[in-house]
Design a protein around this motif. Sequence first.
Motif, PDB file in Angstrom:
ATOM      1  N   PRO A   1     -29.252 -44.020 -13.389  1.00 40.45           N
ATOM      2  CA  PRO A   1     -29.394 -43.978 -11.925  1.00 40.45           C
ATOM      3  C   PRO A   1     -28.896 -45.232 -11.210  1.00 40.45           C
ATOM      4  O   PRO A   1     -28.767 -45.229  -9.996  1.00 40.45           O
ATOM      5  CB  PRO A   1     -30.905 -43.811 -11.719  1.00 40.45           C
ATOM      6  CG  PRO A   1     -31.390 -43.198 -12.968  1.00 40.45           C
ATOM      7  CD  PRO A   1     -30.520 -43.713 -14.064  1.00 40.45           C
TER       8      PRO A   1
ATOM      9  N   LEU B   1     -31.626 -30.779 -11.545  1.00 46.17           N
ATOM     10  CA  LEU B   1     -32.092 -32.150 -11.352  1.00 46.17           C
ATOM     11  C   LEU B   1     -31.160 -32.927 -10.423  1.00 46.17           C
ATOM     12  O   LEU B   1     -29.958 -32.987 -10.651  1.00 46.17           O
ATOM     13  CB  LEU B   1     -32.164 -32.877 -12.704  1.00 46.17           C
ATOM     14  CG  LEU B   1     -33.008 -32.183 -13.774  1.00 46.17           C
ATOM     15  CD1 LEU B   1     -33.008 -33.004 -15.050  1.00 46.17           C
ATOM     16  CD2 LEU B   1     -34.428 -31.960 -13.292  1.00 46.17           C
ATOM     17  N   PRO B   2     -31.718 -33.522  -9.360  1.00 47.23           N
ATOM     18  CA  PRO B   2     -30.869 -34.320  -8.480  1.00 47.23           C
ATOM     19  C   PRO B   2     -30.451 -35.606  -9.187  1.00 47.23           C
ATOM     20  O   PRO B   2     -31.186 -36.117 -10.027  1.00 47.23           O
ATOM     21  CB  PRO B   2     -31.795 -34.627  -7.292  1.00 47.23           C
ATOM     22  CG  PRO B   2     -33.173 -34.578  -7.861  1.00 47.23           C
ATOM     23  CD  PRO B   2     -33.138 -33.576  -8.983  1.00 47.23           C
ATOM     24  N   GLY B   3     -29.300 -36.088  -8.866  1.00 39.37           N
ATOM     25  CA  GLY B   3     -28.905 -37.393  -9.399  1.00 39.37           C
ATOM     26  C   GLY B   3     -28.317 -37.354 -10.805  1.00 39.37           C
ATOM     27  O   GLY B   3     -27.955 -38.386 -11.343  1.00 39.37           O
ATOM     28  N   ARG B   4     -28.229 -36.173 -11.429  1.00 36.82           N
ATOM     29  CA  ARG B   4     -27.581 -36.073 -12.755  1.00 36.82           C
ATOM     30  C   ARG B   4     -26.338 -35.219 -12.577  1.00 36.82           C
ATOM     31  O   ARG B   4     -26.365 -33.999 -12.784  1.00 36.82           O
ATOM     32  CB  ARG B   4     -28.521 -35.430 -13.771  1.00 36.82           C
ATOM     33  CG  ARG B   4     -29.871 -36.101 -13.882  1.00 36.82           C
ATOM     34  CD  ARG B   4     -29.821 -37.265 -14.833  1.00 36.82           C
ATOM     35  NE  ARG B   4     -31.099 -37.961 -14.853  1.00 36.82           N
ATOM     36  CZ  ARG B   4     -31.246 -39.217 -15.264  1.00 36.82           C
ATOM     37  NH1 ARG B   4     -30.203 -39.919 -15.655  1.00 36.82           N
ATOM     38  NH2 ARG B   4     -32.421 -39.777 -15.273  1.00 36.82           N
ATOM     39  N   HIS B   5     -25.251 -35.857 -12.177  1.00 33.46           N
ATOM     40  CA  HIS B   5     -24.089 -35.104 -11.723  1.00 33.46           C
ATOM     41  C   HIS B   5     -23.465 -34.240 -12.807  1.00 33.46           C
ATOM     42  O   HIS B   5     -22.931 -33.183 -12.533  1.00 33.46           O
ATOM     43  CB  HIS B   5     -23.041 -36.067 -11.161  1.00 33.46           C
ATOM     44  CG  HIS B   5     -23.527 -36.787  -9.952  1.00 33.46           C
ATOM     45  ND1 HIS B   5     -23.703 -36.149  -8.756  1.00 33.46           N
ATOM     46  CD2 HIS B   5     -23.914 -38.065  -9.765  1.00 33.46           C
ATOM     47  CE1 HIS B   5     -24.160 -37.017  -7.869  1.00 33.46           C
ATOM     48  NE2 HIS B   5     -24.305 -38.185  -8.449  1.00 33.46           N
TER      49      HIS B   5
END
Lengths: 259, 390
Positions: free
Chosen positions: B341, B186-190
């Motif tokens: 986010p 998942l992008p944006g969930r570092h």
Amino acid sequence: MKQSRRNFLKFAGLSAAGLCIAPTAVMASGAPGHGADYKVNANHLHAKRWAMVIDTRKLNTEEAIEALAETCHHIHNVPTIDSDQDIKWLWSGTYGEVFPEQENNFPSEAQEKHRFPLLCNHCEHPSCVRVCPTKATFVRPDGIVAMDYHRCIGCRYCMAACPYGSRSFNFMDPRPHLDMDNINKKFPTRMRGVVEKCNFCVERLAVGEMPACAEKSGGAIIFGDLQDPDSNVRKALRENFTIRRKPAAGTEPGVYYII
Amino acid sequence: MLEKAFKGGPKYWAWIGFLLLIIGAGFCTYLTQLQEGMTITGLNRDVSWGFYIAQFTYLVGLAASGVMIVLPYYFHHYKKFKGMVIMGEFMAIAAVVMCLGFIIVDIGQPQRMLNIIFHPTPNSVLFWDMIVLNGYLILNVVIGWTCLECDRQRVSHPKWVKPLVYTSIIWAFSIHTVTAFLYAGLPGRHYWLTAILAARFLASAFCSGPAILLLVVFLVRKITKYEPGKGAIGTLTTIITYAMCVNVFFFMLEIFTAFYSNMPGHIHSIAYLFAGSHGHHELVPWMWTAAIFAFISLALLIPPKLRYNQKLLPWSLAILVIATWIDKGLGLLIGGFTPNPFNEITVYWPTGKELMISMMVYALGALTLTFLYKIATDVKREIGQLTTED
Ligand code: SF4
Ligand code: SF4
Ligand code: SF4
């Protein structure tokens, strides 16, 4: 509780009746099954890829954005819930919230003061669509990321996947939080347990109208076809410096901000 | 064989009654959730998955752990595990039952659940997770049941079980890998966006899972005189120790990458978990407990003298289980969603009702496990294999 049970019984009865009647009705009408009778509205607006440019020089106050949000929420029957389980299609945030990885240590005064509109970006490579296990979230050929509320199982995977926090979940039944005498009867209300978000006003495009927020913004929100070099959005992008939210996420947002 | 689950002493029935009571109470709470929606949980717009999915993730690890017995037994012909194989397989069944239970209670529209099957979507990891989990359930039911039945009849295991066993060994790795992919892609969930997430999941599964299994086996030993054998316990403890070392090592890799690179996104979640951020410190005491317990468990497991001390072992294992549970059953999920986010913090904490429903699923798993272990130990007693030599 009693009320809802009665409603349920009524609903169950009607459904059962419907199940009995429907096949006969279909046979009687002799319909060929696949809705050959549907006609697309003659004014339907078409585009290869719908996109939005927001001029934040013109639209940057809490009140102005709130007014647009009110319109959007009203025509889409979005409830007002006063908790962190609320539903938002259009709302506002500070520069740091909207562009979290592009923040500056010494921001301009305008940047510090301004509020920026937030909504679903209708991304070109939407991660919400990639993860949805039921195709309840899908991309239309015109680039709009749409949702089928009747298909959604409420797994909330799309919420985890969206890097922009654009999706809301109906934690509770939204209807008690709506002014039921004053709802938009042309747009459905939702049930609890499904996800929802801005739909780029597909129902308005279908009858030849522009998205409500764009129409009401007095020119601050431009909506048009990104693939058409002569379109108004392309003109705005040509003439202004624009940025998009979180380019690093690789989703290619369809909402551009003139700063 | 099934009838063995329905014969037992008063203590057995008291335990079953107790579990049914919890299941009943949990189910009543679940009915309120069905009535009112997920609003009864502590979840919110920003933290959209919580305790349920975290437990699901932890229990996938428990399901995968049986392989730490099955693999040495079948691949390396490590005979000392003979008495434990069935325990591992039955534990996997109970764990998958709980996993599926947690998925069901987490869905906003459970009556539409079959949409995943009616509209199969291969680009969704959730689709594959459903396939691997159900496949693993079926594999273990078929293998476990067939082997036990053959043992009971004193005949050798049929030939077709072997290929199924080999499949199930590889499959066990897949269930935790696919579950890690749920998060890692998942992008944006570092906090989740790391290539070693699947490896971390496996490492933590292969220490926490066998640890729970051993604790349960100790309990069964007390109750039924079942004896897995000292050798088997010793080897499994060694496996647990290695896996825990790898688990801690992998976590430190994450810490290095985040802090040496100094990338804000990668630091933020870890900082929130261990130091608090924006004035929120909800998870700080938990995470430090996990970190300290992890090192204590290692200190108690690495020196052979302490590791083979049967008095101490249950305590070391319990400490390890607590450490891994906090890390995966609490920190992983909340850390992934926090900050949200918008780089802000929205606090999530499970509500009482959420915990009650979770207790129902856990009790359901315990009930399944009780029935299965009752059958297994009764059969073993019947054929005189309740105790293993050495
Ligand atoms: S902004 Fe989020 S919800 Fe909207 S299309 Fe992109 S990923 Fe999907
Ligand atoms: S919550 Fe609904 S829209 Fe979102 S991923 Fe699940 S099924 Fe798809
Ligand atoms: S495009 Fe339509 S749905 Fe989306 S925010 Fe604007 S008014 Fe609302």
